[in-house]
Motif scaffolding. Structure first.
Motif, PDB file in Angstrom:
ATOM      1  N   PRO A   1       0.798  -1.222   0.000  1.00  0.00           N
ATOM      2  CA  PRO A   1       0.000   0.000   0.000  1.00  0.00           C
ATOM      3  C   PRO A   1       0.830   1.272   0.000  1.00  0.00           C
ATOM      4  CG  PRO A   1      -0.843  -1.519   1.626  1.00  0.00           C
ATOM      5  CD  PRO A   1       0.381  -2.161   1.060  1.00  0.00           C
ATOM      6  N   ALA A   2       1.937   1.298   0.765  1.00  0.00           N
ATOM      7  CA  ALA A   2       2.712   2.532   0.810  1.00  0.00           C
ATOM      8  C   ALA A   2       3.251   2.875  -0.572  1.00  0.00           C
ATOM      9  CB  ALA A   2       3.862   2.378   1.805  1.00  0.00           C
ATOM     10  N   GLU A   3       3.669   1.838  -1.282  1.00  0.00           N
ATOM     11  CA  GLU A   3       4.164   2.080  -2.634  1.00  0.00           C
ATOM     12  C   GLU A   3       3.036   2.479  -3.575  1.00  0.00           C
ATOM     13  OE1 GLU A   3       7.324   2.104  -3.806  1.00  0.00           O
ATOM     14  OE2 GLU A   3       7.726   2.062  -1.663  1.00  0.00           O
ATOM     15  N   LEU A   4       1.875   1.823  -3.413  1.00  0.00           N
ATOM     16  CA  LEU A   4       0.752   2.173  -4.278  1.00  0.00           C
ATOM     17  C   LEU A   4       0.401   3.644  -4.104  1.00  0.00           C
ATOM     18  CD1 LEU A   4      -1.604  -0.902  -3.945  1.00  0.00           C
ATOM     19  CD2 LEU A   4      -0.334  -0.165  -5.941  1.00  0.00           C
ATOM     20  N   ARG A   5       0.479   4.072  -2.842  1.00  0.00           N
ATOM     21  CA  ARG A   5       0.134   5.463  -2.600  1.00  0.00           C
ATOM     22  C   ARG A   5       1.111   6.378  -3.302  1.00  0.00           C
ATOM     23  NH1 ARG A   5      -0.080   7.906   3.317  1.00  0.00           N
ATOM     24  NH2 ARG A   5       1.914   8.774   2.765  1.00  0.00           N
TER      25      ARG A   5
ATOM     26  N   LEU B   1      -8.286  -2.229   5.323  1.00  0.00           N
ATOM     27  CA  LEU B   1      -7.191  -1.272   5.416  1.00  0.00           C
ATOM     28  C   LEU B   1      -5.850  -1.974   5.595  1.00  0.00           C
ATOM     29  CD1 LEU B   1      -8.627   1.668   7.549  1.00  0.00           C
ATOM     30  CD2 LEU B   1      -7.879   1.735   5.184  1.00  0.00           C
TER      31      LEU B   1
ATOM     32  N   GLY C   1      -4.549  -2.384   2.279  1.00  0.00           N
ATOM     33  CA  GLY C   1      -4.383  -1.212   1.433  1.00  0.00           C
ATOM     34  C   GLY C   1      -5.640  -0.411   1.221  1.00  0.00           C
ATOM     35  N   GLY C   2      -6.753  -0.811   1.840  1.00  0.00           N
ATOM     36  CA  GLY C   2      -7.922   0.038   1.711  1.00  0.00           C
ATOM     37  C   GLY C   2      -8.650  -0.159   0.401  1.00  0.00           C
ATOM     38  N   PRO C   3      -9.458   0.838   0.015  1.00  0.00           N
ATOM     39  CA  PRO C   3     -10.324   0.722  -1.150  1.00  0.00           C
ATOM     40  C   PRO C   3      -9.584   0.320  -2.416  1.00  0.00           C
ATOM     41  CG  PRO C   3     -10.791   2.762   0.011  1.00  0.00           C
ATOM     42  CD  PRO C   3      -9.603   2.146   0.694  1.00  0.00           C
ATOM     43  N   ILE C   4      -8.317   0.673  -2.514  1.00  0.00           N
ATOM     44  CA  ILE C   4      -7.601   0.332  -3.735  1.00  0.00           C
ATOM     45  C   ILE C   4      -7.448  -1.177  -3.857  1.00  0.00           C
ATOM     46  CG2 ILE C   4      -5.194   0.181  -2.953  1.00  0.00           C
ATOM     47  CD1 ILE C   4      -4.424   1.969  -5.220  1.00  0.00           C
TER      48      ILE C   4
END
Lengths: 578, 326, 319
Positions: free
Chosen positions: A292-296, A348, A351-354
């Protein structure tokens, strides 16, 4: 397919309607198609088996589909099988018990076998799955209805009378019962032809090593020596695919642009894996998703954002409750858990909604009118809570109904066995914390993914109260493949069990038995949708995510839609542009 | 003549000296000398003070977190980025930010101090106790006892340390623990792993010391006077081992803190929901460049604690034996 | 003398056997991924499971399995086969050895080059600001956990993730033969991080030893003889101070050749240490045994060499 074994598994390539995730797909510039180049795919782990007759992991299928031609396969963008080695859909007899498939001509084995493929090769490929030296893991689930199929693993490759080869290019399957889903099973790699005269020497050993001497029928082959021994397979490190000189492009719808495909394994850290792709040193992710951190960070940069594609998975993640021992043999206690879980917080952790939509039952949106809509779509949520965040009041009500005085659980402590690495470990932490709010003390045992399955959750005798990191993706695109292995009482086995809740409800079992034989598609989908609703209401497992699988491509290749059940791009469609 | 206490003798001497008009020459016991020197070492005093503060903070972790922060195991998913689930950094509600499931990092750092200190004291105490007892036994009695103990030490030290600790930690971290359930996963496992390895070092040192001490005259004299072995060991030899024991302990406490943190970092020590600095750094590793607070604070806490122990240890060693500082 | 050496070697071999037995015992009993289940696939019948277990030799009693294992090592140098990775343990260790050696050798060079001179200079000029600064720095370096230092280093200096993108980051390691430039770039940060604590330790030790040596009588004699100070320090004092340090260096190298688990983990270097850690976490018993034996071998060897050297140098020492 295998229960969620790497971070994110299968994906459904969206139909042009584009519902759900953003599956913007470039359909490969047909005019200026660039041949040549090398494509590199990164993965954390290795294939589960290198022998196409044993492969089961999604990641293994990436290699399998590129090097082998099963009777039917999937094009990117399609959830239905299309003929690959076959020329057309099977002709099904009126009673639904006989399937006739015609094979393509002009398909040859790679060196060192070299000769044209015949129907006898497909027959042998399926038969060898029943031998104990090969021991294919799904052959009894999908092919045991063949007339004459052995009931247990045989020593030596059995002859199965139910597979007939009237001529070199026709193969006939005779089943004991009618089946609406047999065609889907024909899209699995066990139907990829294997030359008996070459393979017997390997299959006759106690454990077959045909895998390290395999031949290919697909556009690529694993690099091998002239004697046939694989040189391109270094377990845990690298798999090298080179062009199959005997592959005839006019017999196949696969473009196969690149000259070489390298799978580099051992990238345990998903952040590192992501960065290597962003740097352009590799081209796509195989079995692991960017965290997720990278996706963000990627979605925040316009230049990098375009390198991502998202596809829906064919299946769901869920929390399994063991009904074979207290307290989860009591349905009110299970319902209390269903109300207490904060599905938003669970999502979450990945990664949450993504990462996808919150799941409310087991047939996922990728099935659209093949059971999803019939089961009530997203609207069917028997344990709905405000914002999917849990409803403690209702949870306590359920506990009171179960006999706990003031709505707080006061029984003995519970155990869960979970992944020892994120995001699985984070999911387990959230579960423990949620259940603490209704008075359940949950002790978490952290082990590796493989240990969690092979020693605990898949072994009914050792199974803990809760297995929070399970999920299921369909082996092929039929709702039966989502619900049968996982919730049918007859499929509870002592080892490698996939019916984690150990649900054995006679009514549901009977409904499934009947649904398995329905040949008419619409009736079949309706029947399984009803089963989905019933299973969900038992709260033996609480679904929480219909996952979306992100794929990151480097700027050196064309983006290709993922195969619906692979969660990874089809390398035979990728072009090296850089 | 009645025996006078040391103090009384001192006073007599001083009075006598004053009478003679001589300048005061005050004799001091080794212990007094130690304190005088130690008190002069400002750095060591600061280190000691900060450690006392740390211990207090660890003991009072519960009321502190209740007053200014949140319970360490309470999850706040709202503190995570709603789009990506990534943790948010230091803010007014969460002074040190949150971790990946929304727990308060400040509280967990404070509770992590408990773990580190418990390990430091318990593990060190146990390993020193075992090492001293076995070392004394081996060095004093010699013969097959000595051979046996020395060989066991050899075998233990032949293992790559971290791997042995990892092995014990991993083997005992499952389900019921090991040794028939007496060693539970978590803190007991870590302590056992550290003790099993650590006692060997002090054991060897003590054995060597005892080997030479037993030949000394005062031991011979005690034996001639009819003292039992027990008496000799505990009343004659042990007091002479005080210095090496203290020195060794000061050396090894910080190492044990780091060892526990390393084991938790590698996943076989303390696991969530319990808080441990090493484990928090492990969680931070995949996201370190986007969630810096997550490794910065526990790491700084670890560094400062170990540094304080090292400084204290230096000060103690210097005060005991000032020869190494010119 | 020869008798002493022979005795030590025999004991070393015995140690290895004991170590391997204990490792086998520790991990044999504890749950790990069941290799039989991994092979058998879904919905395997109990009969199939039993068959595969028999094929893998896992249904034999403990002692049988151990005996087969030891025979393999002694006769064929065969360290066993890892079912999880589908490869021989020896092959996996040997393929990861170059990375570990690259890391260990480089770090060793750095900490000797930094630590010893620092210690010497501090010893010559005690209590000056320079001394206090370097000893203070050394103290901080031994107090910091190596993996945390690694993260700080990556956060500040690594390409792709750091504030200043100077050196290769985690996972950028390539073998020397593939790309020397990147090999070097990927190792700079790990070398310094791994060397930090060692350099600090060696600096402190050198300083303490030097101070003690320099107060010895023979140094005073040398000075009285009128030798230049430089010569006094480098020729005489240093030699006396360094002997114990060299033995420790030997032992440290022995330790590091078994793999620097923490550094390799943080920087994603595919060395033996990382492999050992992965095997333990996955409870891959054959790989664990192989790596523990491998590490123990070097420790025992280093100890043996050091003991023999001491015996050669000082005839008073016998065990």
């Amino acid at each position: 397919m295998r229960p969620a074994l790497a971070a994110g598994i299968a994906a459904l390539a969206l139909a042009a309607a584009g519902c759900g995730g953003s599956g913007s797909l470039k359909s490969g510039s047909s005019g200026s198609a660039q041949k040549g180049g090398t494509i590199t795919v990164l993965s954390a782990g290795d294939v589960d088996q290198i022998d196409p007759g044993q492969m089961y992991y999604s990641f293994s299928y990436e290699i399998g589909y590129a090097t082998q031609r099963p009777l039917f396969a999937y094009k990117p963008d399609s959830v239905d099988t299309v003929p690959d080695l076959a020329v057309a859909k099977p002709v099904v007899s009126k009673d639904g018990k006989t399937f006739t498939v015609k094979l393509r001509r002009g398909v040859r084995f790679s060196p060192p076998v070299n000769r044209p493929v015949t129907s006898a090769d497909v027959k042998y490929a399926i038969e060898r799955g029943f031998a104990s030296s090969v021991a294919n893991g799904y052959v009894t689930t999908y092919f045991d209805d063949l007339v004459g199929a052995p009931k247990q693993a045989t020593s030596g490759v059995p002859g199965i009378p139910g597979i007939q080869t009237p001529d070199k290019h026709t193969i006939v399957f005779k089943l004991k019962r009618p089946s609406g889903v047999f065609q889907g099973a024909l899209g699995m790699l066990i139907t990829a032809p294997v030359p008996p005269e070459y393979a017997r020497q390997f299959d006759s050993k106690t454990t077959s090593d045909y895998g390290t001497h395999q031949v290919a029928t697909g556009p690529y082959m694993i690099q091998n020596s002239s004697a046939g021994k694989l040189t391109g397979y270094q377990p845990g490190r690298r798999i090298l695919l080179v062009r199959n000189p005997n592959w005839n492009p006019s017999t196949s719808w696969r473009p196969a642009f690149a000259d070489q495909i390298v799978f580099r394994e051992g990238f345990q850290d998903p952040t590192v894996l992501t960065r290597v792709i962003l740097n352009g040193d590799a081209d796509a992710n195989g079995d692991t998703t960017p965290p997720p951190a990278e996706l963000r960070s990627i979605t925040g940069k316009p230049s990098e954002k375009d390198q991502l594609t998202f596809t829906l998975e064919g299946g769901a993640r869920y929390i399994s409750l063991n009904t074979a021992k207290p307290p989860f043999d009591n349905k009110f206690v299970r319902m209390a858990v269903a109300y207490a879980l904060d599905r938003n917080a669970l999502r979450l952790t990945r990664g949450g909604p993504i990462d996808g939509r919150i799941a409310t039952h087991f047939i996922d949106p990728s099935f659209s009118d093949k059971g999803f809509v019939q089961a009530g779509g997203s609207g069917f949520d028997p344990f709905a809570t405000p914002d999917h965040s849990g409803d403690l009041r209702k949870a306590r009500e359920m506990l009171q109904k179960a006999g706990f005085a003031n709505g707080k659980y006061s029984g003995p402590g519970l155990t869960q066995v979970a992944d020892n690495t994120p995001p699985g470990s984070d999911t387990a932490r959230v579960v423990a914390s949620n259940l603490a709010r209704i008075g359940m003390r949950v002790r978490t045992i952290s082990v590796t993914h493989a240990t969690m399955f092979t020693r605990f959750c898949n072994v009914p005798k050792q199974e803990p109260n809760i297995c929070p990191n399970v999920g299921w993706i369909a082996d092929f695109h039929e709702p039966q493949a989502l619900l049968d292995a996982t919730f049918n009482g007859k499929n509870i086995v002592p080892v490698n069990n996939s019916n984690w809740p150990q649900l054995n409800d006679p009514r549901i079992n009977a409904l499934m038995a009947r649904a398995e034989t329905i040949v008419d598609p619409q009736q079949r989908f309706a029947a399984w949708a009803r089963i989905d609703q019933l299973v969900t209401k038992t709260a033996v497992a609480i679904p929480w995510l219909w996952e979306t699988f992100p794929t990151l491509f480097s700027s050196n290749v064309t983006k290709v839609p993922e195969l619906w059940n692979l969660g990874a791009p089809d390398v035979t469609f990728m072009e090296a542009t850089g | 003549m009645a025996t006078l206490s040391v103090r009384e003798q001192e006073e007599l001497r001083r009075e006598g000296a004053a009478e003679l008009g001589a300048t005061e020459v005050v004799g001091r016991t080794p212990r007094q000398l130690f304190w005088v020197r130690f008190r002069r070492d400002k750095v060591a005093l600061v280190a000691l003070a900060s450690l006392v503060l740390l211990v207090l903070a660890a003991i009072l972790a519960s009321p502190i977190t209740r007053a200014v922060a949140h319970p360490p195991n309470a999850q706040f998913p709202n503190a995570l980025d709603p789009q990506f689930g990534t943790p948010t950094g230091p803010s007014s509600t969460f002074p040190f930010g949150v971790d990946k499931v929304g727990e308060d990092v400040f509280s967990r750092v404070l509770y992590g101090a408990r773990v580190s200190l418990e390990v430091a004291f318990l593990a060190t105490f146990l390993s020193v106790a075992i090492g001293v007892v076995l070392g004394m036994t081996a060095g004093y009695y010699r013969g097959w006892v000595d051979t046996l103990i020395s060989r066991v030490i050899d075998v233990t030290l032949a293992f790559p340390i971290l791997l042995l600790a990892l092995g014990i930690g991993s083997a005992c971290s499952l389900g019921k623990g090991c040794a028939g359930g007496t060693v539970k996963p978590g803190l007991p496992t870590v302590i056992v792993a550290i003790v099993v390895i650590n006692w060997t070092y002090i054991g060897r040192i003590i054995r060597g010391q005892v080997l030479s001490l037993r030949e000394k005259e005062f031991v011979e004299a005690a034996r001639a006077a009819g003292a039992t072995d027990r008496w000799i060991l505990f009343r004659e030899i042990l007091p002479n081992l005080a210095a090496p024991i203290v020195v060794y302990s000061t050396l090894v406490v910080p190492q044990n803190i780091l060892l526990e943190a390393a084991l938790s970092f590698l996943g076989v020590g303390i696991n969530p929901p319990q808080a441990s600095w090493g484990e928090m750094i492990a969680e931070a590793t995949p996201i370190f460049n986007t969630a810096w607070w997550f490794f910065a604070f526990p790491g700084a806490a670890l560094l400062l604690t170990v540094l304080a122990f090292n400084l204290l240890g230096d000060g103690v060693r210097d005060a005991l034996d000032p020869r190494t500082t010119p | 003398m020869t008798a002493y050496v022979v005795r030590r070697v025999l004991w070393g071999v015995a140690l290895l056997l004991i170590v391997s037995f204990l490792t086998f015992a520790i991990f044999y009993l504890f749950p790990s991924a069941d290799p039989t289940a991994l092979r058998a696939g879904r919905s395997a019948t109990p009969q199939l499971i039993a068959q595969i277990r028999h094929q893998l030799g896992l249904d034999k009693p403990f002692y049988d399995q151990y005996w087969i294992y030891v025979k393999g090592i002694v006769l064929h140098f065969d360290l066993g086969f890892s079912y999880q990775n589908d490869e021989a343990v020896r092959t996996q260790i040997l393929s990861r050895l170059p990375a570990t050696i690259s890391l260990a050798a480089g770090a060793f060079a750095v900490w000797i080059a930094v630590g010893i001179p620092t210690g010497v200079i501090s010893a010559i000029r005690p209590r000056t600001p320079l001394d206090r600064l370097s000893m203070g720095g050394a103290l901080v370096a031994i107090s910091a956990p190596v993996y945390w230092l690694g993260l700080v280093a990556l956060f500040l200096f690594a390409k792709g993730t750091g504030k200043l993108q100077w050196f290769g980051g985690a996972g950028s390691y390539v073998p020397l033969t593939d790309d020397p430039g990147q090999w070097l770039s990927s190792l700079v940060l790990p070398w310094f991080v791994l060397a930090a604590a060692f350099a600090a330790f060696y600096a402190r030790m050198t300083r303490a030893n030097m101070i003690e040596t320099m107060s010895e009588d023979y140094i005073r004699t040398a000075r009285a003889k009128g030798l230049p100070e430089r010569r006094v320090i480098l020729r005489h004092a240093l030699r006396g101070a360094l002997t114990p340090i060299l033995t420790i260096a030997g032992l440290d190298i022995g330790l590091l050749l078994g793999g620097a688990v923490l550094t390799e983990t943080v920087f994603n270097i595919p060395g033996v240490g990382r492999f050992a850690y992965d095997s333990i976490i996955n409870s891959d018993l054959p790989s664990i045994q192989g790596t523990v034996l491998f590490g123990a071998f070097f420790i025992i060897l280093a100890n043996l060499v050091v003991d023999v050297l001491y015996a050669v140098l000082d005839p008073r020492i016998r065990y």
